[in-house]
Design a protein around this motif. Structure first.
Motif, PDB file in Angstrom:
ATOM      1  N   ASN A  84     -33.538  13.311  33.498  1.00  0.00           N
ATOM      2  CA  ASN A  84     -33.394  13.219  32.048  1.00  0.00           C
ATOM      3  C   ASN A  84     -33.084  11.780  31.617  1.00  0.00           C
ATOM      4  OD1 ASN A  84     -31.310  13.443  29.529  1.00  0.00           O
ATOM      5  ND2 ASN A  84     -32.953  14.933  29.391  1.00  0.00           N
ATOM      6  N   TYR A  85     -33.867  11.264  30.673  1.00  0.00           N
ATOM      7  CA  TYR A  85     -33.703   9.873  30.253  1.00  0.00           C
ATOM      8  C   TYR A  85     -32.467   9.668  29.387  1.00  0.00           C
ATOM      9  CZ  TYR A  85     -38.167   8.458  32.223  1.00  0.00           C
ATOM     10  OH  TYR A  85     -39.180   8.167  33.101  1.00  0.00           O
ATOM     11  N   ASP A  86     -32.113  10.617  28.547  1.00  0.00           N
ATOM     12  CA  ASP A  86     -30.897  10.474  27.750  1.00  0.00           C
ATOM     13  C   ASP A  86     -29.683  10.327  28.655  1.00  0.00           C
ATOM     14  OD1 ASP A  86     -32.179  10.603  25.302  1.00  0.00           O
ATOM     15  OD2 ASP A  86     -32.054  12.781  25.194  1.00  0.00           O
ATOM     16  N   VAL A 183     -23.547  14.268  26.667  1.00  0.00           N
ATOM     17  CA  VAL A 183     -25.016  14.255  26.738  1.00  0.00           C
ATOM     18  C   VAL A 183     -25.482  15.250  27.801  1.00  0.00           C
ATOM     19  CG1 VAL A 183     -27.019  12.855  27.375  1.00  0.00           C
ATOM     20  CG2 VAL A 183     -25.259  11.905  25.877  1.00  0.00           C
TER      21      VAL A 183
END
Length: 507
Positions: A84-86, A183
């Motif tokens: 996941n980039y976040d 997040v």
């Protein structure tokens, strides 16, 4: 060393000793956690927790998605945590904040720079009474200049301005750690929710396909009865309209499945469509896990938003100390050593030496209220952070209470809809048989089929709501980040690849 030089170092040493003795004085308020009076448990949790139940709940929080018993969901979660980039962006923000903390801490140490100068200069000769320059008795307009040296400065943190700044930066790092956990929690909640919606939509698509088959059978039956002289063209038109409506209702479900699959891909850091073939095979909806053994109020300590708000309050408190320290004397030790001459062999002679060594102290006297204004602003910001922390705790309590209430209340609702769907399917089967025997009209068949379709869809939606209740409760309790470490992150440029000075001093 001359007597004058020794006296200079002696005075500077005494001032340095005095400043060092005062260095333990850190101004500003000391952080004290805000203590709120909280109930031991929640209103929706009807029994007191035993130690064994608390331990079981804590274990379930670490990997709550396993409670659904779906191996494919577990694999998707693992891939999302890794890709996941976040989540990766939040990890880089932690690295950046840690680096900024090191920048603040660097003020504790002497700041040393080396310099050198080599070149020629020319002076104007059109200035009256221009004094003769040492080493240049002819007062020639040009001169060569060669210099090297070291300049240094060291701030003595007597009243804790640097310490408070570093303390605030450390709390900022902790805030970013909690932000990354938030997040992670949001990502897990979104992924599991999307997966449940995917399986529910696939179930509804399966229901839609079955209803299209039923509508096709009804249409074929109506045409056969008409050819046998029993039906009429109105019934054929009604059956055809029902078949067309059922086929039209299926297309949005297919679109939704594709969109949900794309959303899951993005959460895993993949190009949309990567897992479409993998997820297109319909699977049954996962089972709703058991309600947590207990939900004590202390479980809210797991929530990253509460932990982040508490760290923000600590940071704001430290900022008050930074503002207060600005009103106290500031001590510094500047040192400059710059020999200069006009020839290389002269640079290292005693006559070329040039140096300065001081012990500086400055005290703010008049700034038009700027310093006191900064203190008031810092105090107000700290109080706002404290109130934000309290509001966050109350909001967390409400979210947990709401999720628990929904979990309990939806049990009976889902069971009633399940019975309604079974009764509606039975009524639809009987209506078709009676219509085939000529005992009821086609309107009764259409009515019972539409009722059965609505009941089956309502049951599927209710089952999805039950699963979402579980997701909401685990998310409200701050579950999911405990068993996941910070993803490995590396700066694009490492010190090891820099020049020898960067490796030696790491500045």
């Amino acid at each position: 060393m001359s007597m004058k030089t020794r006296r200079t170092f002696h005075r500077a040493g005494l001032m340095l000793l005095a400043a060092t003795m005062l260095a333990g004085c850190t101004v500003g308020p000391r952080y004290q956690p805000d203590r709120m009076k909280l109930p031991p448990g929640f209103a929706e949790d009807e029994h007191a927790a035993t130690p064994a139940e608390i331990a079981r709940t804590n274990a379930e929080l670490k990997d709550w998605w396993h409670r659904f018993g779906d191996a494919e969901l577990d694999r998707l979660v693992d891939r999302a945590i890794a890709g996941n980039y976040d989540l990766q962006i939040a990890g880089q923000r932690i690295l950046a904040e840690r680096a900024l903390r090191d920048v603040q801490a660097s003020a504790w140490y002497p700041q040393v720079d080396a310099n050198t100068t080599d070149g020629d200069s020319r002076y104007s000769i059109n200035v009256d009474n221009w004094p003769l320059r040492p080493g240049n008795p002819a007062n020639r307009p040009g001169a060569s200049y060669l210099s090297y040296g070291v300049s240094a400065s060291w701030q003595i943190d007597v009243f804790g301005r640097i310490r408070r700044a570093v303390e605030a930066s450390e709390h900022a790092v902790e805030e970013n750690v909690e932000e990354r956990r938030a997040v992670l929690m949001t990502m897990l909640s979104s992924l599991v929710s999307d997966y449940m919606v995917l399986r529910d939509t696939q179930l509804r698509l399966e229901i839609s396909n079955r209803n299209i088959g039923v509508a096709q059978e009804a249409y074929d039956l109506t045409r056969r009865l008409y050819l046998e002289g029993v039906g009429n063209t109105l019934q054929i038109a009604q059956a055809k309209a029902e078949l067309d409506a059922q086929q039209a209702a299926r297309e949005p479900l297919r679109t939704h499945i594709a969109q949900i699959t794309h959303a899951i891909d993005v959460l895993m850091g993949q190009v949309p469509g990567t897992t479409e073939a993998e997820l297109k095979v319909a699977r049954p909806l996962p089972q709703v896990p058991e309600f947590p053994a207990t939900v004590p109020s202390i479980v809210l300590g797991n929530r990253p938003d509460i932990r982040r708000a508490e760290r923000a309050y600590a940071e704001a408190t430290a900022r008050i100390g930074v503002a207060v320290a600005q009103m106290y004397p500031n001590f510094a030790i500047p040192l400059n050593f710059n020999p200069n001459a006009s020839a290389m062999y002269q640079v290292f002679e005693a006559g070329a030496l040039s140096w300065q060594f001081f012990m500086l102290a400055s005290l703010p006297l008049m700034h038009g209220g700027k310093l006191t204004g900064q203190i008031r602003a810092a105090q107000a910001a700290a109080e706002a952070s404290r109130l934000t922390y309290r509001q966050t705790v109350l909001g967390a309590f409400r979210e947990v209470e709401d999720a628990m209430a929904a979990w309990h209340d939806d049990v009976e609702h889902t069971e009633l809809l399940h019975r309604a769907a079974e009764d509606s399917r039975l009524a639809s089967d009987r209506a078709r048989k009676l219509y085939a025997a000529g005992l009821v009209g086609f309107l009764e068949v259409l009515t019972t089929e539409r009722t059965a379709l609505a009941a089956e869809n309502a049951e599927a939606v209710a089952r999805l709501e039950r699963l979402q209740d579980a997701i909401d409760l685990y998310t409200a309790m701050g579950a999911g980040w405990q068993g996941v470490g910070v993803t490995a992150s590396a700066l694009p440029v490492s010190l090891e690849k820099q020049n020898v000075l960067a490796r030696a001093f790491q500045d």
